[in-house]
Design a protein around this motif. Sequence first.
Motif, PDB file in Angstrom:
ATOM      1  N   MET A   1     -14.038  -0.343  -7.479  1.00  0.00           N
ATOM      2  CA  MET A   1     -12.965  -0.862  -6.648  1.00  0.00           C
ATOM      3  C   MET A   1     -13.584  -1.503  -5.465  1.00  0.00           C
ATOM      4  O   MET A   1     -14.267  -0.669  -4.908  1.00  0.00           O
ATOM      5  CB  MET A   1     -11.883  -0.068  -6.742  1.00  0.00           C
ATOM      6  N   THR A   2     -13.103  -2.088  -5.492  1.00  0.00           N
ATOM      7  CA  THR A   2     -14.086  -3.420  -3.897  1.00  0.00           C
ATOM      8  C   THR A   2     -12.870  -2.615  -3.000  1.00  0.00           C
ATOM      9  O   THR A   2     -12.094  -2.529  -3.214  1.00  0.00           O
ATOM     10  CB  THR A   2     -13.778  -5.336  -4.323  1.00  0.00           C
ATOM     11  N   LEU A   3     -13.568  -3.227  -1.394  1.00  0.00           N
ATOM     12  CA  LEU A   3     -12.990  -2.728  -0.474  1.00  0.00           C
ATOM     13  C   LEU A   3     -11.610  -3.504  -0.532  1.00  0.00           C
ATOM     14  O   LEU A   3     -11.024  -2.901   0.047  1.00  0.00           O
ATOM     15  CB  LEU A   3     -14.301  -2.976   0.853  1.00  0.00           C
ATOM     16  N   ALA A   4     -12.062  -4.183  -0.477  1.00  0.00           N
ATOM     17  CA  ALA A   4     -10.705  -5.089  -0.662  1.00  0.00           C
ATOM     18  C   ALA A   4      -9.563  -5.256  -1.427  1.00  0.00           C
ATOM     19  O   ALA A   4      -7.882  -4.784  -0.669  1.00  0.00           O
ATOM     20  CB  ALA A   4     -10.329  -6.939  -0.228  1.00  0.00           C
ATOM     21  N   LEU A   5      -9.923  -5.109  -2.413  1.00  0.00           N
ATOM     22  CA  LEU A   5      -8.733  -4.300  -3.749  1.00  0.00           C
ATOM     23  C   LEU A   5      -7.691  -3.206  -3.041  1.00  0.00           C
ATOM     24  O   LEU A   5      -6.929  -2.705  -3.113  1.00  0.00           O
ATOM     25  CB  LEU A   5      -9.544  -4.076  -5.135  1.00  0.00           C
ATOM     26  N   ALA A   6      -9.166  -1.794  -2.775  1.00  0.00           N
ATOM     27  CA  ALA A   6      -8.807  -0.519  -2.376  1.00  0.00           C
ATOM     28  C   ALA A   6      -7.643  -0.952  -0.944  1.00  0.00           C
ATOM     29  O   ALA A   6      -6.904   0.042  -1.200  1.00  0.00           O
ATOM     30  CB  ALA A   6      -9.642   0.536  -2.122  1.00  0.00           C
ATOM     31  N   ILE A   7      -8.163  -1.754  -0.268  1.00  0.00           N
ATOM     32  CA  ILE A   7      -7.346  -1.370   1.255  1.00  0.00           C
ATOM     33  C   ILE A   7      -5.971  -2.085   0.826  1.00  0.00           C
ATOM     34  O   ILE A   7      -4.437  -1.557   1.141  1.00  0.00           O
ATOM     35  CB  ILE A   7      -7.307  -2.729   2.530  1.00  0.00           C
ATOM     36  N   LEU A   8      -5.678  -3.099  -0.228  1.00  0.00           N
ATOM     37  CA  LEU A   8      -4.673  -4.014  -0.466  1.00  0.00           C
ATOM     38  C   LEU A   8      -3.871  -2.676  -1.223  1.00  0.00           C
ATOM     39  O   LEU A   8      -2.923  -2.905  -1.316  1.00  0.00           O
ATOM     40  CB  LEU A   8      -4.654  -5.544  -1.368  1.00  0.00           C
ATOM     41  N   ASP A   9      -3.961  -2.619  -2.565  1.00  0.00           N
ATOM     42  CA  ASP A   9      -3.126  -1.597  -2.965  1.00  0.00           C
ATOM     43  C   ASP A   9      -3.221  -0.307  -2.245  1.00  0.00           C
ATOM     44  O   ASP A   9      -1.804  -0.091  -2.942  1.00  0.00           O
ATOM     45  CB  ASP A   9      -4.510  -0.857  -4.226  1.00  0.00           C
ATOM     46  N   ILE A  10      -3.448  -0.593  -1.229  1.00  0.00           N
ATOM     47  CA  ILE A  10      -3.216   1.279   0.023  1.00  0.00           C
ATOM     48  C   ILE A  10      -1.782   0.480   0.717  1.00  0.00           C
ATOM     49  O   ILE A  10      -1.032   1.174   0.497  1.00  0.00           O
ATOM     50  CB  ILE A  10      -4.007   1.733   0.280  1.00  0.00           C
ATOM     51  N   LEU A  12       0.034  -1.905   0.019  1.00  0.00           N
ATOM     52  CA  LEU A  12       1.251  -2.534  -0.911  1.00  0.00           C
ATOM     53  C   LEU A  12       1.860  -0.875  -2.044  1.00  0.00           C
ATOM     54  O   LEU A  12       3.368  -1.042  -1.271  1.00  0.00           O
ATOM     55  CB  LEU A  12       0.574  -2.844  -2.675  1.00  0.00           C
ATOM     56  N   SER A  13       1.754  -0.119  -1.975  1.00  0.00           N
ATOM     57  CA  SER A  13       1.489   1.184  -2.227  1.00  0.00           C
ATOM     58  C   SER A  13       3.206   1.874  -0.826  1.00  0.00           C
ATOM     59  O   SER A  13       3.912   2.690  -1.261  1.00  0.00           O
ATOM     60  CB  SER A  13       0.791   2.451  -2.528  1.00  0.00           C
ATOM     61  N   ALA A  14       2.564   1.393   0.317  1.00  0.00           N
ATOM     62  CA  ALA A  14       2.393   1.742   1.359  1.00  0.00           C
ATOM     63  C   ALA A  14       4.536   1.258   2.345  1.00  0.00           C
ATOM     64  O   ALA A  14       5.379   1.542   2.618  1.00  0.00           O
ATOM     65  CB  ALA A  14       2.020   2.637   2.637  1.00  0.00           C
ATOM     66  N   ALA A  15       4.045  -0.380   1.846  1.00  0.00           N
ATOM     67  CA  ALA A  15       4.727  -0.395   2.704  1.00  0.00           C
ATOM     68  C   ALA A  15       6.175  -1.404   2.229  1.00  0.00           C
ATOM     69  O   ALA A  15       7.331  -0.683   3.672  1.00  0.00           O
ATOM     70  CB  ALA A  15       5.159  -2.704   2.221  1.00  0.00           C
ATOM     71  N   PRO A  16       7.134  -0.009   1.228  1.00  0.00           N
ATOM     72  CA  PRO A  16       7.964  -0.708   1.081  1.00  0.00           C
ATOM     73  C   PRO A  16       8.885   1.119   1.340  1.00  0.00           C
ATOM     74  O   PRO A  16       9.669   0.396   2.112  1.00  0.00           O
ATOM     75  CB  PRO A  16       8.775  -0.849  -0.937  1.00  0.00           C
ATOM     76  N   TRP A  17       8.247   1.503   1.583  1.00  0.00           N
ATOM     77  CA  TRP A  17       8.288   2.819   2.157  1.00  0.00           C
ATOM     78  C   TRP A  17       8.456   2.970   3.699  1.00  0.00           C
ATOM     79  O   TRP A  17       9.103   4.275   4.430  1.00  0.00           O
ATOM     80  CB  TRP A  17       7.389   4.182   1.681  1.00  0.00           C
ATOM     81  N   LEU A  18       7.166   2.195   4.362  1.00  0.00           N
ATOM     82  CA  LEU A  18       7.265   2.175   5.368  1.00  0.00           C
ATOM     83  C   LEU A  18       8.970   1.490   5.899  1.00  0.00           C
ATOM     84  O   LEU A  18       9.476   1.688   7.028  1.00  0.00           O
ATOM     85  CB  LEU A  18       6.338   1.034   6.356  1.00  0.00           C
ATOM     86  N   LEU A 317       6.812   4.256  -9.392  1.00  0.00           N
ATOM     87  CA  LEU A 317       8.309   3.855  -8.931  1.00  0.00           C
ATOM     88  C   LEU A 317       8.724   2.661  -9.086  1.00  0.00           C
ATOM     89  O   LEU A 317       9.293   2.282  -9.650  1.00  0.00           O
ATOM     90  CB  LEU A 317       9.192   5.108  -8.242  1.00  0.00           C
ATOM     91  N   LEU A 318       8.509   1.837  -8.185  1.00  0.00           N
ATOM     92  CA  LEU A 318       8.409   0.563  -7.598  1.00  0.00           C
ATOM     93  C   LEU A 318       7.779  -0.790  -8.206  1.00  0.00           C
ATOM     94  O   LEU A 318       6.111  -0.464  -8.534  1.00  0.00           O
ATOM     95  CB  LEU A 318       8.689   0.388  -5.990  1.00  0.00           C
ATOM     96  N   PRO A 319       8.484  -2.153  -8.856  1.00  0.00           N
ATOM     97  CA  PRO A 319       7.013  -3.008  -9.151  1.00  0.00           C
ATOM     98  C   PRO A 319       6.518  -3.760  -8.062  1.00  0.00           C
ATOM     99  O   PRO A 319       6.799  -3.369  -7.050  1.00  0.00           O
ATOM    100  CB  PRO A 319       8.879  -3.811  -9.527  1.00  0.00           C
ATOM    101  N   THR A 320       6.042  -4.254  -8.548  1.00  0.00           N
ATOM    102  CA  THR A 320       4.729  -4.939  -7.934  1.00  0.00           C
ATOM    103  C   THR A 320       5.180  -5.723  -7.100  1.00  0.00           C
ATOM    104  O   THR A 320       4.929  -6.091  -6.102  1.00  0.00           O
ATOM    105  CB  THR A 320       3.288  -5.750  -8.945  1.00  0.00           C
ATOM    106  N   TRP A 321       6.069  -6.486  -7.600  1.00  0.00           N
ATOM    107  CA  TRP A 321       6.864  -7.493  -6.869  1.00  0.00           C
ATOM    108  C   TRP A 321       7.314  -7.289  -5.747  1.00  0.00           C
ATOM    109  O   TRP A 321       7.605  -8.310  -4.372  1.00  0.00           O
ATOM    110  CB  TRP A 321       7.692  -8.676  -7.338  1.00  0.00           C
ATOM    111  N   LEU A 322       7.908  -5.881  -5.891  1.00  0.00           N
ATOM    112  CA  LEU A 322       8.842  -5.469  -4.552  1.00  0.00           C
ATOM    113  C   LEU A 322       8.208  -5.241  -3.721  1.00  0.00           C
ATOM    114  O   LEU A 322       8.355  -5.088  -2.684  1.00  0.00           O
ATOM    115  CB  LEU A 322       9.600  -4.239  -4.858  1.00  0.00           C
ATOM    116  N   GLU A 323       7.074  -4.044  -3.752  1.00  0.00           N
ATOM    117  CA  GLU A 323       6.478  -4.417  -2.866  1.00  0.00           C
ATOM    118  C   GLU A 323       4.761  -5.631  -1.896  1.00  0.00           C
ATOM    119  O   GLU A 323       4.846  -4.667  -0.989  1.00  0.00           O
ATOM    120  CB  GLU A 323       4.609  -3.133  -3.782  1.00  0.00           C
TER     121      GLU A 323
END
Length: 354
Positions: A1-10, A12-18, A317-323
């Motif tokens: 996993m590249t650095l940019a993809l790792a940052i984007l993945d984490i 996206l996971s955090a954004a709705p909950w934040l 739990l959450l769809p990618t579009w929502l994240e």
Amino acid sequence: MTLALAILDIALSAAPWLLLGLTIAGLIKALVPETSLQRWIGGSGVASVARAAIIGAPLPLCSCGAIPTALALHRGGADRGPTTAFLIGTPGIGIDSLTITYALLGPFMALARGVSAVLTAIATGLLVGRTRPTTTPAPASSCVGRCSDGDCGGKGSSSQTPGPLSNRLAAGLGYAFSDILDDISLWLLVGLLVAGALIALVPPQQLAGLGSGLGAMLVMAVIGIPMYLCATAATPIAAGLLLAGVSPGTVLVFLIAAPVTSLATLGVFRREMGNRALMAYLTGILISTVALGLGVDALVGWWALDIPLQVAQVQELLPTWLEALALIILVVLAVRPLRRRLAARLVLPNSGQT
């Protein structure tokens, strides 16, 4: 996993909950007046210390921002123990950091973090409460230093907007998505970058060999105590450490120790309560966090918990579009010129004043 993809993945996971956490933080700001805090926390003894820790836990205040509120409570009649418990419990875990912890670390770590922050606050409050004043309290001040790139005035303020409930709710949400978001956005970005680097670039076995046991926890506590990271911004770094092989208990020590202290907190605390109280404060945090970290590792081993699996299940739990939508909203709100334009259209109180 590249650095940019790792940052984007984490991210996206955090954004709705934040977003959810910031919304709830704004509601708390609107609905919990300072006079009620003074009434609930006033007095001394175990019950007052426990109430101060529990009441302070969900409030949207960082370590530096909690100082003026804690001093006001202390000089309004709260004893040294409850004041200390409030000063630790408030930045140790907020509703915004709790939601992002659930997203990035899973339900077990979210529960462990919340309970551990409260227990650390209670234990340290009781320890400080046994000390006696050795200095004359300094005049009330906001903060020595800065909470991040903004001063303490925003996050330390506990006043409410008078008037109808709708005005208070609007002001509280404006506060959450301007003052709080401004306070955490830079450190949150740093946290995401560090987390992405740990996940993408550091071999898991390299950290796994150093990531458990009493020695590793003491190192985490010693590093975390003088560091300033708000509870929300510390969470992505903790996720990177966990996924890179550090044990859950060691990660927990970092999660508790880093947000509850800063050099500003230590300086004001010493001037207000003296050297003995400061030593008790640091000792209580160090012993409590390490003991709780060892306990969490023991529970994880005993129950055979797979924490990375829990993280993966939560993130599904959450769809990618929502994240993605949540991340876009957060970015727009975090960039001040964009937020000012949005505020001009929506007429949100305080949203464009920072």
